[in-house]
Write a protein that holds these residues in place. Sequence first.
Motif, mmCIF file in Angstrom:
data_model
loop_
_atom_site.group_PDB
_atom_site.id
_atom_site.type_symbol
_atom_site.label_atom_id
_atom_site.label_comp_id
_atom_site.label_asym_id
_atom_site.label_seq_id
_atom_site.Cartn_x
_atom_site.Cartn_y
_atom_site.Cartn_z
ATOM 1 N N GLY A 107 0.789 -1.224 0.000
ATOM 2 C CA GLY A 107 0.000 0.000 0.000
ATOM 3 C C GLY A 107 0.819 1.271 0.000
ATOM 4 N N MET A 108 2.062 1.200 -0.492
ATOM 5 C CA MET A 108 2.898 2.405 -0.556
ATOM 6 C C MET A 108 2.355 3.387 -1.576
ATOM 7 S SD MET A 108 6.849 1.429 -0.650
ATOM 8 C CE MET A 108 7.497 0.279 0.533
ATOM 9 N N SER A 109 2.638 4.665 -1.351
ATOM 10 C CA SER A 109 2.308 5.665 -2.360
ATOM 11 C C SER A 109 3.270 5.492 -3.531
ATOM 12 C CB SER A 109 2.455 7.069 -1.783
ATOM 13 O OG SER A 109 3.830 7.335 -1.566
ATOM 14 N N GLU A 110 2.871 6.041 -4.684
ATOM 15 C CA GLU A 110 3.711 5.903 -5.862
ATOM 16 C C GLU A 110 5.077 6.539 -5.626
ATOM 17 O OE1 GLU A 110 1.848 7.269 -9.417
ATOM 18 O OE2 GLU A 110 3.596 6.799 -10.663
ATOM 19 N N LYS A 111 5.061 7.700 -4.972
ATOM 20 C CA LYS A 111 6.306 8.441 -4.751
ATOM 21 C C LYS A 111 7.257 7.640 -3.871
ATOM 22 C CE LYS A 111 7.792 12.964 -2.977
ATOM 23 N NZ LYS A 111 8.263 12.557 -1.627
ATOM 24 N N GLU A 112 6.717 7.135 -2.788
ATOM 25 C CA GLU A 112 7.534 6.359 -1.854
ATOM 26 C C GLU A 112 8.091 5.113 -2.538
ATOM 27 O OE1 GLU A 112 6.856 4.445 2.631
ATOM 28 O OE2 GLU A 112 5.160 5.112 1.409
ATOM 29 N N ALA A 113 7.223 4.432 -3.290
ATOM 30 C CA ALA A 113 7.643 3.207 -3.983
ATOM 31 C C ALA A 113 8.732 3.516 -5.013
ATOM 32 C CB ALA A 113 6.446 2.541 -4.649
ATOM 33 N N ASN A 114 8.558 4.645 -5.712
ATOM 34 C CA ASN A 114 9.568 5.028 -6.700
ATOM 35 C C ASN A 114 10.918 5.279 -6.046
ATOM 36 O OD1 ASN A 114 7.872 4.799 -8.842
ATOM 37 N ND2 ASN A 114 7.470 7.001 -9.050
ATOM 38 N N GLU A 115 10.885 5.930 -4.882
ATOM 39 C CA GLU A 115 12.149 6.213 -4.192
ATOM 40 C C GLU A 115 12.858 4.918 -3.810
ATOM 41 O OE1 GLU A 115 11.090 8.827 -0.991
ATOM 42 O OE2 GLU A 115 10.765 10.502 -2.403
ATOM 43 N N ILE A 116 12.071 3.996 -3.290
ATOM 44 C CA ILE A 116 12.662 2.710 -2.902
ATOM 45 C C ILE A 116 13.189 1.971 -4.123
ATOM 46 C CG2 ILE A 116 12.031 0.418 -2.067
ATOM 47 C CD1 ILE A 116 10.378 1.855 0.060
ATOM 48 N N ALA A 117 12.419 2.023 -5.201
ATOM 49 C CA ALA A 117 12.848 1.349 -6.421
ATOM 50 C C ALA A 117 14.171 1.939 -6.912
ATOM 51 C CB ALA A 117 11.775 1.484 -7.505
ATOM 52 N N MET A 118 14.280 3.260 -6.885
ATOM 53 C CA MET A 118 15.517 3.897 -7.345
ATOM 54 C C MET A 118 16.687 3.520 -6.443
ATOM 55 S SD MET A 118 14.915 5.230 -10.175
ATOM 56 C CE MET A 118 16.621 5.729 -10.390
ATOM 57 N N TYR A 119 16.414 3.426 -5.155
ATOM 58 C CA TYR A 119 17.467 3.032 -4.218
ATOM 59 C C TYR A 119 18.021 1.662 -4.610
ATOM 60 C CZ TYR A 119 19.686 1.311 0.012
ATOM 61 O OH TYR A 119 20.584 0.772 0.892
ATOM 62 N N TYR A 120 17.133 0.717 -4.886
ATOM 63 C CA TYR A 120 17.621 -0.630 -5.204
ATOM 64 C C TYR A 120 18.194 -0.705 -6.615
ATOM 65 C CZ TYR A 120 16.064 -2.342 -0.756
ATOM 66 O OH TYR A 120 15.944 -2.533 0.595
ATOM 67 N N LEU A 121 17.690 0.122 -7.513
ATOM 68 C CA LEU A 121 18.291 0.145 -8.854
ATOM 69 C C LEU A 121 19.730 0.660 -8.788
ATOM 70 C CD1 LEU A 121 15.516 1.304 -11.359
ATOM 71 C CD2 LEU A 121 16.739 -0.876 -11.293
ATOM 72 N N GLU A 122 19.974 1.662 -7.927
ATOM 73 C CA GLU A 122 21.345 2.134 -7.697
ATOM 74 C C GLU A 122 22.195 0.968 -7.193
ATOM 75 O OE1 GLU A 122 22.564 5.336 -7.776
ATOM 76 O OE2 GLU A 122 20.771 6.619 -7.787
#
Lengths: 242, 217
Positions: A107-122
């Motif tokens: 149930g994360m917001s899109e913004k929060e999920a995007n931040e986490i996704a970018m963290y792991y993509l890094e």
Amino acid sequence: MIYFHQVNKYYGDFHVLKDINLTINQGEVVVIIGPSGSGKSTLVRCINRLETISSGELIVDGVKVNDKGVNINELRRNIGMVFQHFNLYPHMTVLQNITLAPRKVLGMSEKEANEIAMYYLEKVGIPDKANAYPSALSGGQQQRVAIARGLAMKPKIMLFDEPTSALDPETIGEVLDVMKQLAKEGMTMVVVTHEMGFAREVADRIVFMDQGRILEEAPPEEFFAAPKEERARVFLSRILNH
Amino acid sequence: MLRFSILVEHWDLYMQGFGHTIKASVLALIGSLALGTIIAIFRIAPIRPLNWVGTAYVEFIRNIPLVLIVFVFFMGLPAVGIRFDSFTAGTLGLMVYTAAFIAEAIRSGIQAVPKGQMEAARSSGLTYLQAMRYVILPQAVKIVIPPLGNQFINLVKNSSVLGVIAGLDLMYYGDLISSKTFVTFDVYIFVALFYLVLTIPLSLGVGYLERRLLKAR
Ligand SMILES: Nc1ncnc2c1ncn2[C@@H]1O[C@H](COP(=O)(O)OP(=O)(O)O)[C@@H](O)[C@H]1O
Ligand SMILES: [Mg+2]
């Protein structure tokens, strides 16, 4: 963390897992090896109930996986899985692939999920591919996205079923490097692989399977120096000499 | 030389038939799409009795001639007290028949999505319905659109079955004009042209979508 006790599994008449006893503790990296068809994938897939066991006991993260009342989705969000063929969603971008479960399951917001996704993509080294579609990536990159997708759920356990078997030789290294890093950070990992170098370097324990049984279980230094089982010796000599 | 005078003199009748053919096709299309989707879900849902109903429907309906199904609606049901005019009976028969093929197209589209997609989705904690909605169906739609398009083209052509029970469609009016004028060849050529006016754009549209979907892969 993961506890198999006298686990058996049948596909119809076919006895695929035989009296499996195996304990995997938190933070451990266990590498499962063995000839093709020996039941490695089946064993790993039982852990998140992609396959159900026929008898015995299987406890994961304190939950009896096959009990009737178990909320399997609840359990699965704590277990990341990486497949041989990546299984990225082809109709979604890399970012959408990674954020789908955090958004819809947690149930994360899109913004929060995007931040986490970018963290792991890094972390897996390809932040520049966030908006690419899987088909535009190399095999190694796709598999790293799949790992990031698993990690984005902040799982307690990561399962890997031959994560480098479908890759070109030159991209295997980049995926193994990510996995080594993960192991170093203390992730509990169950890895089916034929990469003996990785097993030797990273594993806390090697589990050797043949014909549905665990034949040998030992720390890598012991196992690779002198496997006790004849079949393990044969298997090793074949895989190391090709 | 084609006698265009026949077309001109009977323009109103041709238009009557053309209109009814379009109407029957559109109604049967909407109905069979809805019914076909339900049958497809019956066939793949993890619930045995539903699977049986779905399979029985598909196997039964698609293995008998369309014209027989239409006869059932037109003459069989009145025997048990349910009455339809010929246009309605024909359209219902067409819908019931086409639904079986549409169900198969949708089912095979869903099942053509590789198994690993559902596994990846479920192992991340998504429910079965979430996995269907976000992962499986968006991919299945792309697979299903070309065969669905072909079913729609078949549907338009099959609507000529209405002519058999005087269902007021193009075929029916073709027969009518032919019996009035004692001309066959020219009359039916014009009938064929009217069908082509409907099916060729559909066919081109399907081809276009197919190419676009291929590219979007
Ligand atoms: N769904 C299935 N139905 C029947 N047999 C299966 C199924 N999945 C795997 N098997 C069989 O079980 C055995 C073990 O398979 P698997 O666990 O994939 O082995 P491994 O991963 O070690 O190659 C193989 O002989 C395989 O053919
Ligand atoms: Mg395997």
